[in-house]
Design an enzyme around this catalytic site. Structure first.
Site, short mmCIF file in Angstrom:
data_model
loop_
_atom_site.label_atom_id
_atom_site.label_comp_id
_atom_site.label_asym_id
_atom_site.label_seq_id
_atom_site.Cartn_x
_atom_site.Cartn_y
_atom_site.Cartn_z
N HIS A 72 0.82 -1.12 0.09
CA HIS A 72 0.05 0.02 -0.12
C HIS A 72 0.98 1.21 0.04
CE1 HIS A 72 0.32 -0.20 4.34
NE2 HIS A 72 0.36 0.89 4.48
N ASP A 103 0.20 -7.63 1.46
CA ASP A 103 0.82 -6.26 1.64
C ASP A 103 2.25 -6.09 1.59
OD1 ASP A 103 0.45 -3.54 1.81
OD2 ASP A 103 -0.28 -3.29 4.13
N SER A 181 4.55 2.21 8.30
CA SER A 181 4.54 1.19 7.23
C SER A 181 5.72 0.64 6.30
CB SER A 181 3.41 1.39 6.21
OG SER A 181 1.96 1.31 6.73
#
Length: 532
Positions: A72, A103, A181
């Site tokens: 993402h 992911d 992230s």
């Protein structure tokens, strides 16, 4: 202003106060900042892209001059740049592999100068409960590297917000914020045990972060090595019901002490179709007994859902199943496969397909389409929306199947009276069942005179004069600034025919509970989709 070496000293003091030795300088230098400019498609007007937005996240170096980050973090990225710790230069990066279900993404930088003084992180093992870990990355609130300490509080299957898959995840009590992230999670031996990727957003929770385990990362990399690209995570391809009820076990005549789950559906495209049947009791896999609640032993004092076992396999791997069928125990060899649903959870960084004729815009039903039209909670506005949502869990019936929807009607004199038609599932054209969007295009292109009759899932019909509709198509396109009446993948080569669509890994079941991806603003409001 920190003096030279001040950042390193500050990090060292911080870690010492946590009761552990400092992370090595080599480890800290391997953590990178990822800059991405995202240009997402518009699912309301699929021939357009939305305004570009920028994000920052984290990444880290592994062997083979590769960089790991979250999928993402680079979704629909038009330009990706990497900055090293303590450096003022940004290097342009290239996307090598993209795995939305887990992911994860792999990047590289072609400039040789970038790799000077960078060393790959060493991989560790799946941590145990209460193990100390450090989340390293570049969260919002500052420009320098950040280290946050935490403890492993839970390890179990969780829904991954980005791709809708259910995979093993590590829950920690560290504060994981936007920008973390893709950053590494390091154990007290200075080894990689996971990748930060999402947090739980709720008014009654705090400091709940989720980490992609190193096992999932290794599977992702092995998949790419085996197949030359990311293919996905396997399943058996069945739905089952727990058999915790003694009455249900007696009904199936299970022997005392025997356990398992009741198979209620076998997916039409699964290799298990024809080998397993509705009503079979699945008792074990590869010599591992299956409990009545659908779990198998994991580690000492821990159990995990059966799906975990299949998620560790690759397409083509075969398992030995023990089943109970009509009072007889049988052992059956069944291949695992990449599970597919008719409604895709993501488009794998591709633009949405569309087709417009006579002002009617058709596209393919997907989770991004629903999210764009219904919002992150998938709140239906019409009965047609409810019917679309009911299709989310439908498995593919054929390899090339797509669910075609009428997105909207762009008003023109040729389609007067149909302006309220939108978000409807198209099933028939001139009496012929629609297999996919390319099939609809070929049928419409061949219909040059007479009537075009579009029939939807609840019997509503939309009728146009064929000649007038084709003539109006270019007029509507010109009025609305649409560059072409169809997406590029629906343009047949000269003298050829349209290729059928490629089916992809899918997920199931949109849920109201929200788990937020934690890095770029582009992902800040994504609603989780779940499978299993």
């Amino acid at each position: 202003m920190l003096e030279e070496g001040g950042e390193q000293a500050l990090l060292a003091r911080l870690l010492e106060t946590m009761g552990r030795e400092s992370l090595s300088e080599q480890t800290l230098d391997s953590v990178l900042r990822v800059y991405c400019t995202h240009v997402q498609p518009s699912f309301a007007a699929p021939w357009q892209r939305l305004q570009q937005i920028s994000s920052t996240s984290s990444g880290f170096v592994i062997e083979g001059r590769r960089i790991i980050t979250n999928a993402h973090s680079v979704e629909y990225g038009s330009i990706i740049q990497i900055r090293k710790r303590g450096c003022d230069i940004k290097w342009v990066a290239e996307l090598l592999a993209y795995g939305p279900e887990c992911d994860l993404a792999v990047l590289t930088v072609r400039d040789e100068a970038f790799w000077e003084d960078l060393y790959p992180l060493a991989f560790g093992e799946l941590p145990a409960l209460l193990d100390d870990v450090s989340v390293v990355g570049y969260p919002v609130g500052g420009e320098s590297l950040s280290v946050t300490a935490g403890v492993v509080s839970r390890i179990e299957l969780q829904e991954y917000a980005q791709g809708g898959e259910t995979l093993l995840a590590i829950q920690i009590d560290a504060a994981i914020n936007s920008g973390n992230s893709g950053g590494p999670v390091i154990n007290d031996q200075d080894k990689l045990v996971g990748v930060a990727f999402q947090s739980l957003s709720s008014h009654d929770t705090e400091n709940i972060g989720y980490v992609i385990p190193v096992d999932i990362l290794l599977h992702f990399l092995a998949d790419i090595e085996r197949h030359g690209k990311y293919t996905g995570f396997c399943r058996l391809g069945v739905k089952f019901q727990p058999m915790e009820s003694p009455a249900l076990r007696r009904h199936k005549a299970l022997s005392p002490g025997a356990s398992g789950v009741l198979i209620t559906r076998v997916d039409p495209l699964a290799p298990a179709h024809g080998l397993l049947r509705k009503g079979d009791v699945l008792m074990g896999v590869d010599g591992i007994s299956l409990a009545n609640d659908g779990t198998i032993p994991f580690r000492k004092g821990e159990r995990v859902e059966l799906h975990y076992y299949f998620s560790q396999l690759f397409q083509g791997d075969t398992v030995q199943l023990r089943i109970w069928r009509e009072g007889i125990t049988q052992d059956i060899a069944v291949p695992a496969y990449i599970y597919k649903l008719a409604v895709r959870p993501h488009l794998n960084n591709e633009m949405p397909s569309y087709f417009m004729v006579g002002g009617m815009v058709f596209t393919v039903l997907s989770h991004p389409f629903l999210l764009s039209n219904l919002g992150e909670t998938y709140a239906p506005e019409t009965d047609a929306d409810v019917r679309l949502l009911s299709l989310i869990q439908s498995p593919l019936q054929e390899p090339e199947q797509q669910l075609v929807v009428l997105s909207e009607v762009l008003e023109h004199s040729v389609n007067l009276g149909y302006e309220l038609f939108h978000r409807q599932h198209l099933t028939l054209f001139n009496g012929e069942e629609i297999r996919n969007l390319a099939h609809l295009v070929s049928l419409v292109d061949a219909c040059r005179e007479g009537e075009m009759v579009f029939e939807f899932d609840r019997g509503e019909i939309l009728v146009l004069d064929a000649g007038a509709a084709h003539k109006a198509t270019q007029e509507v396109a010109s009025t609305h600034g649409i560059p072409a009446s169809r997406s590029t993948n629906l343009v047949a080569p000269e003298g050829g025919t349209l290729a059928p669509p490629t089916s992809t890994v899918a997920a199931e079941d949109a849920k109201m509970k929200v788990k937020k991806s934690i890095a770029p603003p582009i992902e800040a409001a994504r609603t989780s989709t779940a499978s299993q």
